[in-house]
Design an enzyme around this catalytic site. Structure first.
Site, PDB file in Angstrom:
ATOM      1  N   ASP A 117     -16.048  16.791 -34.641  1.00 36.72           N
ATOM      2  CA  ASP A 117     -15.551  15.420 -34.542  1.00 36.72           C
ATOM      3  C   ASP A 117     -15.118  14.921 -35.923  1.00 36.72           C
ATOM      4  OD1 ASP A 117     -15.411  12.876 -32.802  1.00 36.72           O
ATOM      5  OD2 ASP A 117     -16.418  12.208 -34.640  1.00 36.72           O
TER       6      ASP A 117
ATOM      7  N   TYR B 216     -12.816   8.874 -42.352  1.00 36.34           N
ATOM      8  CA  TYR B 216     -13.979   9.490 -43.001  1.00 36.34           C
ATOM      9  C   TYR B 216     -13.621  10.033 -44.391  1.00 36.34           C
ATOM     10  CZ  TYR B 216     -15.906   9.226 -38.247  1.00 36.34           C
ATOM     11  OH  TYR B 216     -16.305   8.789 -37.007  1.00 36.34           O
TER      12      TYR B 216
ATOM     13  N   LYS C  82      -9.275  10.681 -35.047  1.00 37.54           N
ATOM     14  CA  LYS C  82      -9.122   9.282 -34.615  1.00 37.54           C
ATOM     15  C   LYS C  82      -8.104   8.549 -35.478  1.00 37.54           C
ATOM     16  CE  LYS C  82     -14.051   9.614 -33.725  1.00 37.54           C
ATOM     17  NZ  LYS C  82     -14.659  10.239 -34.910  1.00 37.54           N
TER      18      LYS C  82
ATOM     19  N   HIS D 167      -9.498   4.567 -32.792  1.00 40.05           N
ATOM     20  CA  HIS D 167     -10.862   4.488 -33.336  1.00 40.05           C
ATOM     21  C   HIS D 167     -11.568   3.172 -32.964  1.00 40.05           C
ATOM     22  CE1 HIS D 167     -13.313   6.310 -36.899  1.00 40.05           C
ATOM     23  NE2 HIS D 167     -14.106   5.744 -36.019  1.00 40.05           N
TER      24      HIS D 167
HETATM   25  P1  NDP Z   1     -26.294  10.609 -36.451  1.00 43.16           P
HETATM   26  O1  NDP Z   1     -26.973   9.769 -35.443  1.00 43.16           O
HETATM   27  O2  NDP Z   1     -25.695  11.890 -36.062  1.00 43.16           O
HETATM   28  O3  NDP Z   1     -27.362  10.849 -37.634  1.00 43.16           O
HETATM   29  C1  NDP Z   1     -27.027  11.554 -38.786  1.00 43.16           C
HETATM   30  C2  NDP Z   1     -28.229  11.528 -39.721  1.00 43.16           C
HETATM   31  O4  NDP Z   1     -29.319  12.266 -39.159  1.00 43.16           O
HETATM   32  C3  NDP Z   1     -27.945  12.137 -41.061  1.00 43.16           C
HETATM   33  O5  NDP Z   1     -28.701  11.403 -42.019  1.00 43.16           O
HETATM   34  C4  NDP Z   1     -28.507  13.565 -40.937  1.00 43.16           C
HETATM   35  O6  NDP Z   1     -28.901  14.025 -42.199  1.00 43.16           O
HETATM   36  C5  NDP Z   1     -29.699  13.338 -40.045  1.00 43.16           C
HETATM   37  N1  NDP Z   1     -30.013  14.469 -39.152  1.00 43.16           N
HETATM   38  C6  NDP Z   1     -29.166  15.318 -38.544  1.00 43.16           C
HETATM   39  N2  NDP Z   1     -29.817  16.173 -37.752  1.00 43.16           N
HETATM   40  C7  NDP Z   1     -31.137  15.881 -37.860  1.00 43.16           C
HETATM   41  C8  NDP Z   1     -32.318  16.417 -37.287  1.00 43.16           C
HETATM   42  N3  NDP Z   1     -32.288  17.425 -36.419  1.00 43.16           N
HETATM   43  N4  NDP Z   1     -33.512  15.864 -37.643  1.00 43.16           N
HETATM   44  C9  NDP Z   1     -33.557  14.822 -38.523  1.00 43.16           C
HETATM   45  N5  NDP Z   1     -32.470  14.263 -39.082  1.00 43.16           N
HETATM   46  C10 NDP Z   1     -31.270  14.784 -38.756  1.00 43.16           C
HETATM   47  O7  NDP Z   1     -25.254   9.691 -37.239  1.00 43.16           O
HETATM   48  P2  NDP Z   1     -23.727   9.335 -37.269  1.00 43.16           P
HETATM   49  O8  NDP Z   1     -23.673   7.858 -37.318  1.00 43.16           O
HETATM   50  O9  NDP Z   1     -23.095  10.131 -38.336  1.00 43.16           O
HETATM   51  O10 NDP Z   1     -23.114   9.773 -35.869  1.00 43.16           O
HETATM   52  C11 NDP Z   1     -22.700  11.095 -35.582  1.00 43.16           C
HETATM   53  C12 NDP Z   1     -21.183  11.240 -35.586  1.00 43.16           C
HETATM   54  O11 NDP Z   1     -20.596  10.398 -34.619  1.00 43.16           O
HETATM   55  C13 NDP Z   1     -20.493  10.825 -36.882  1.00 43.16           C
HETATM   56  O12 NDP Z   1     -20.709  11.729 -37.924  1.00 43.16           O
HETATM   57  C14 NDP Z   1     -19.085  10.680 -36.413  1.00 43.16           C
HETATM   58  O13 NDP Z   1     -18.478  11.949 -36.293  1.00 43.16           O
HETATM   59  C15 NDP Z   1     -19.290  10.008 -35.066  1.00 43.16           C
HETATM   60  N6  NDP Z   1     -19.242   8.524 -35.149  1.00 43.16           N
HETATM   61  C16 NDP Z   1     -18.175   7.883 -34.576  1.00 43.16           C
HETATM   62  C17 NDP Z   1     -18.059   6.521 -34.655  1.00 43.16           C
HETATM   63  C18 NDP Z   1     -16.905   5.849 -34.022  1.00 43.16           C
HETATM   64  O14 NDP Z   1     -16.636   4.681 -34.354  1.00 43.16           O
HETATM   65  N7  NDP Z   1     -16.192   6.491 -33.120  1.00 43.16           N
HETATM   66  C19 NDP Z   1     -19.058   5.684 -35.352  1.00 43.16           C
HETATM   67  C20 NDP Z   1     -20.192   6.444 -35.843  1.00 43.16           C
HETATM   68  C21 NDP Z   1     -20.257   7.810 -35.737  1.00 43.16           C
HETATM   69  P3  NDP Z   1     -28.479  15.497 -42.765  1.00 43.16           P
HETATM   70  O15 NDP Z   1     -26.982  15.539 -42.847  1.00 43.16           O
HETATM   71  O16 NDP Z   1     -29.135  15.550 -44.110  1.00 43.16           O
HETATM   72  O17 NDP Z   1     -29.043  16.500 -41.791  1.00 43.16           O
END
Ligand code: NDP
Length: 318
Positions: free
Chosen positions: A46, A51, A80, A113
Site C-alpha cells: 500500500d 507518503y 492514492k 485519498h
Molecule cells: P499501523 O496500525 O499499521 O501501526 C504501525 C505501527 O505499529 C508502527 O509503529 C510499527 O512499528 C508498529 N508495528 C508493526 N507491526 C507490529 C507488531 N506486530 N507488533 C507491534 N508493533 C508493530 O499504522 P498505520 O497508521 O501506518 O496504518 C497502516 C497503513 O495503512 C499505513 O502505513 C498506510 O499504508 C495506510 N494508511 C492509510 C490511510 C489513508 O488515509 N488511506 C491513513 C493511515 C494509514 P515498526 O515499523 O517499528 O514495526
C-alpha cells in the site's frame, strides 16, 4: 507457503488480504522493508504520493522484479491521489508521477485519498484559501478522471479512501462506474459495521488501515489520552490464549471480517510476524469480547484538513 486469503473483484482479480503499509516508513528504510516483505511472501503493498517515499518503494519494486523470482503481475500495488490534484486535468498527471516514482506501468488500485480538494501544490493547508470548495471541485469531477485513468489502462481498479457511507452513496448516485474499493480506518476500537454492510451490498472491497493503532505518528497528530490497541488487556489476553502476538490478533480479526488489512512495519521480524497472522480462527468468545471494545475511536481524525470556514468541517459525516 500457504496461499494468502484474497478479496475478489468483478473481473476475478484478487487482492491479497494482508498487505504492507508504507506511511511513515522513512527514506533509507522503506525500500528494504518492501523488499523484505515481498521476499517473505507479501503480495500486496500500500503506497501513496503523500507518503513522500514512492521513489524508494519503486527502487525495491525495480530490484525485486528485475531479479525475476517475483513477477510484477503477482503483486497487488495500491497508490492514492493526493488532495491537491482533484481537478480533472490534474488527476492523470498525478497518477503518472506515482507510476514514474514507483517504476511501474500500471497500478492494481488507485484511490482518491480524501474527499477534500486543495489548491495545486498544497501538502497540508494552513488557511481557508488553500482549499477548493465542494462547488469549485466536486468529487464527481475527480471521479470521472479516475474512470478515464482506468479506461486508459493506467490502473486496473479504482476506489476511494476516507469516505463515509453518505459520501459513497452520493458518489454512486452520480456515476455509472461505482467505486470498487474503499480504504478506511478499522480496528477493534472502530468497527464501522454499517459502512462494511453498505460496502458488501454494493460490491465494494474494503481495506482496513491503522489496524495496530498507528504507532509512530508525530505528537502533533496524536489525540490526548490516545488508547493503545496493542496493549489492550482483552487483545493481550486473546493473544496469550492463541499463542500469538497482540499484533497478530488485530490483523487476524481484520481478515476474519472479510477486509484486507495493511499493517505498516519496517522491522524485519514484525513484517514476517504480521504476515503469519491468519493461521487460526478467532472463536465466538474472542469475537464477542472484541465487539465490546468498539467505542468509535479514531487515530486518524482528519482534523488536519479542517480550517475555520472551509466546506469540509464534517469529513466523516458523524
Ligand atoms: P499501523 O496500525 O499499521 O501501526 C504501525 C505501527 O505499529 C508502527 O509503529 C510499527 O512499528 C508498529 N508495528 C508493526 N507491526 C507490529 C507488531 N506486530 N507488533 C507491534 N508493533 C508493530 O499504522 P498505520 O497508521 O501506518 O496504518 C497502516 C497503513 O495503512 C499505513 O502505513 C498506510 O499504508 C495506510 N494508511 C492509510 C490511510 C489513508 O488515509 N488511506 C491513513 C493511515 C494509514 P515498526 O515499523 O517499528 O514495526
Amino acid at each position: 507457503m500457504k496461499p494468502l486469503r484474497t478479496l475478489k473483484y468483478k473481473n476475478d482479480d484478487e487482492q491479497p488480504a494482508i498487505g504492507l503499509g508504507t506511511w511513515k516508513s522513512g527514506k533509507g528504510e522503506v525500500a528494504k522493508a518492501v523488499e523484505t516483505a515481498l521476499k517473505s511472501g507479501y503480495r500486496h503493498i500500500d503506497c501513496a504520493a503523500t507518503y513522500g517515499n514512492e521513489n524508494e518503494v519503486g527502487e525495491a519494486f525495480e530490484k525485486v522484479f528485475t531479479e525475476g523470482k517475483i513477477k510484477r503481475e503477482e503483486v497487488w500495488i495500491t497508490s492514492k491521489l493526493w488532495n491537491d490534484s482533484h481537478k480533472k486535468e490534474d488527476v492523470i498527471p498525478a497518477l503518472k508521477q506515482s507510476l514514474n516514482d514507483l517504476k511501474l506501468d500500471y497500478l492494481d488500485l488507485y484511490l482518491i485519498h480524501w474527499p477534500v480538494a486543495f489548491k495545486k501544490g498544497v501538502g497540508f493547508p494552513e488557511s481557508d484559501d488553500e482549499f477548493y470548495s465542494l462547488q469549485e471541485v466536486p468529487i464527481i469531477e475527480t471521479w470521472e478522471a479516475m474512470v478515464e485513468a482506468k479506461k486508459q489502462g493506467l490502473v486496473k481498479h479504482i476506489g476511494v479512501s476516507n469516505f463515509s457511507k453518505e459520501k459513497l452513496e452520493d458518489l454512486i448516485s452520480k456515476t455509472n462506474e461505482n467505486p470498487e474499493a474503499l480504504q478506511v480506518e478499522l480496528h477493534p476500537y472502530l468497527h464501522q459495521n454499517d459502512l462494511l454492510e453498505f460496502c458488501s451490498k454494493n460490491g465494494i472491497n474494503v481495506t482496513a488501515y491503522s489496524p495496530l493503532g498507528s504507532g509512530d505518528r508525530s505528537d502533533a497528530m496524536k489525540a490526548e489520552d490516545e488508547p493503545s490497541l496493542l496493549e489492550n488487556p482483552t487483545i493481550v489476553k486473546i493473544a496469550k490464549k492463541h499463542g500469538a502476538s497482540a499484533g497478530q490478533i488485530l490483523i487476524n480479526w481484520a481478515v476474519q471480517r472479510g477486509t484486507a488489512v495493511i499493517p505498516k512495519s519496517t522491522n524485519e521480524g514484525r513484517i514476517k510476524e504480521n504476515l503469519a497472522s491468519s493461521g487460526y480462527q478467532l472463536d465466538e468468545d474472542d469475537l464477542a469480547e472484541i465487539d465490546k471494545l468498539d467505542d468509535h475511536f479514531r487515530y486518524v481524525t482528519g482534523e488536519f484538513f479542517v480550517t475555520e470556514g472551509n466546506s469540509y468541517s464534517n469529513i466523516y459525516d458523524e
